[in-house]
Design an enzyme around this catalytic site. Structure first.
Site, mmCIF file in Angstrom:
data_model
loop_
_atom_site.group_PDB
_atom_site.id
_atom_site.type_symbol
_atom_site.label_atom_id
_atom_site.label_comp_id
_atom_site.label_asym_id
_atom_site.label_seq_id
_atom_site.Cartn_x
_atom_site.Cartn_y
_atom_site.Cartn_z
ATOM 1 N N GLY A 56 0.819 -1.205 0.000
ATOM 2 C CA GLY A 56 0.000 0.000 0.000
ATOM 3 C C GLY A 56 0.852 1.252 0.000
ATOM 4 O O GLY A 56 2.044 1.217 -0.308
ATOM 5 N N CYS A 57 0.247 2.368 0.361
ATOM 6 C CA CYS A 57 0.967 3.647 0.405
ATOM 7 C C CYS A 57 2.247 3.503 1.215
ATOM 8 O O CYS A 57 2.226 3.052 2.357
ATOM 9 C CB CYS A 57 0.076 4.715 1.023
ATOM 10 S SG CYS A 57 0.906 6.308 1.265
ATOM 11 N N PHE A 58 3.369 3.888 0.621
ATOM 12 C CA PHE A 58 4.659 3.609 1.270
ATOM 13 C C PHE A 58 4.970 4.466 2.485
ATOM 14 O O PHE A 58 5.875 4.142 3.252
ATOM 15 C CB PHE A 58 5.814 3.633 0.276
ATOM 16 C CG PHE A 58 5.968 4.848 -0.620
ATOM 17 C CD1 PHE A 58 5.422 6.091 -0.330
ATOM 18 C CD2 PHE A 58 6.714 4.740 -1.787
ATOM 19 C CE1 PHE A 58 5.600 7.188 -1.153
ATOM 20 C CE2 PHE A 58 6.913 5.835 -2.631
ATOM 21 C CZ PHE A 58 6.347 7.057 -2.310
#
Length: 267
Positions: free
Chosen positions: A51-53
């Site tokens: 997902g969003c890092f």
């Protein structure tokens, strides 16, 4: 943002990119260690995407015991050399937002890192995680030797069974891609390209937007002894006890609400 496609772009249609790497800070904003190699010979590397890092990286650098030497966010598993954030989000590079973890296996086991990886998101969501949709948010593990491959694959199989038993997960099977880093490291290419410096350790920096799309399912990876490949049990035994996971294991929004420094364990 950007791409919401469920199909990874082909190599022939990928953006051309550029030969110049992203410039990042010399030192990790939280840990104080170097952001780039060469790394000391006793350290190892794994790359994961869930997902969003921003939140993914914070979860990794907070693992306790001094075993996490350095982390960085970037773009992995694609074709375009040194992509920009905008290019990666367009879906035209083939990359997924990822975290590079440099760790000391004498202080933290890969099995601990993998447990955090699996439990900190929903790996059944295909091309996306939570509100973030598109190929750039797909779940992935990129390994550097055969032992890592075996542990990644065995833990995936075990966690998939655990999710099914608990009736959790958006999908009915884990969609995480598990691929050798060497598959991307041909003709001067890399499996991982650093993201822009403002993304590095983003959630620890002043005025950061407290955002994380990950969707932990509150399902534990089964006991190590149940899934570890034969002959690997002693070398890769977990360093973190079950009591740690009971207190600090991934929960919805836990990364956003947590302090920036590594978890103190034992308390």
């Amino acid at each position: 943002m950007g791409n919401v496609s469920s199909e990874i772009v082909s190599r022939s249609e990928a953006a051309k990119g550029r030969p110049t790497p992203m410039k990042v800070s010399d030192k990790h904003y939280v840990l104080g260690n170097p952001m780039e190699g060469p790394w000391p010979s006793h350290l190892e590397k794994i790359i994961f995407a869930n997902g969003c890092f921003w939140g993914s990286e914070k979860g990794a650098w907070r693992l306790p015991g001094g075993g996490i030497y350095s982390t960085a966010v970037g773009y992995a598993g694609g074709y375009t050399p040194n992509p920009t954030y905008e290019e990666a989000c367009s879906g035209r590079t083939g990359h997924t937002e990822a975290v590079q973890v440099i760790y000391d296996p004498a202080k933290i086991s890969l099995t601990d890192i993998l447990r955090w990886f699996w439990e900190s998101h929903d790996p059944t969501q295909g091309m996306g995680q939570g509100n973030d949709r598109g190929t750039q948010y797909r779940s992935g593990l990129y390994y550097f030797d055969d032992d890592q491959r075996k542990l990644c694959e065995a833990s995936k199989k075990s966690y998939e069974k655990a999710l099914k038993k608990a009736g959790k997960g958006m999908g009915d099977k884990i969609t995480t891609e598990i691929v050798a880093a060497s598959e991307f490291e041909k003709e001067g290419a890399k499996v991982f390209y650093y993201a822009e410096d403002y993304h590095q350790q983003y959630l620890a920096k002043p005025k950061a937007r407290p955002y994380c799309s990950a969707q932990p399912q509150s399902v534990s990876l089964p006991p190590y002894e149940e899934w570890t490949p034969k002959g690997m049990e002693e070398k890769y035994a977990p360093k973190l006890p079950e009591a740690f996971w009971e207190e600090h294991g991934p929960k919805p929004h836990c990364v956003i609400r947590s302090p920036n420094e590594p978890i103190a364990w034992p308390n």
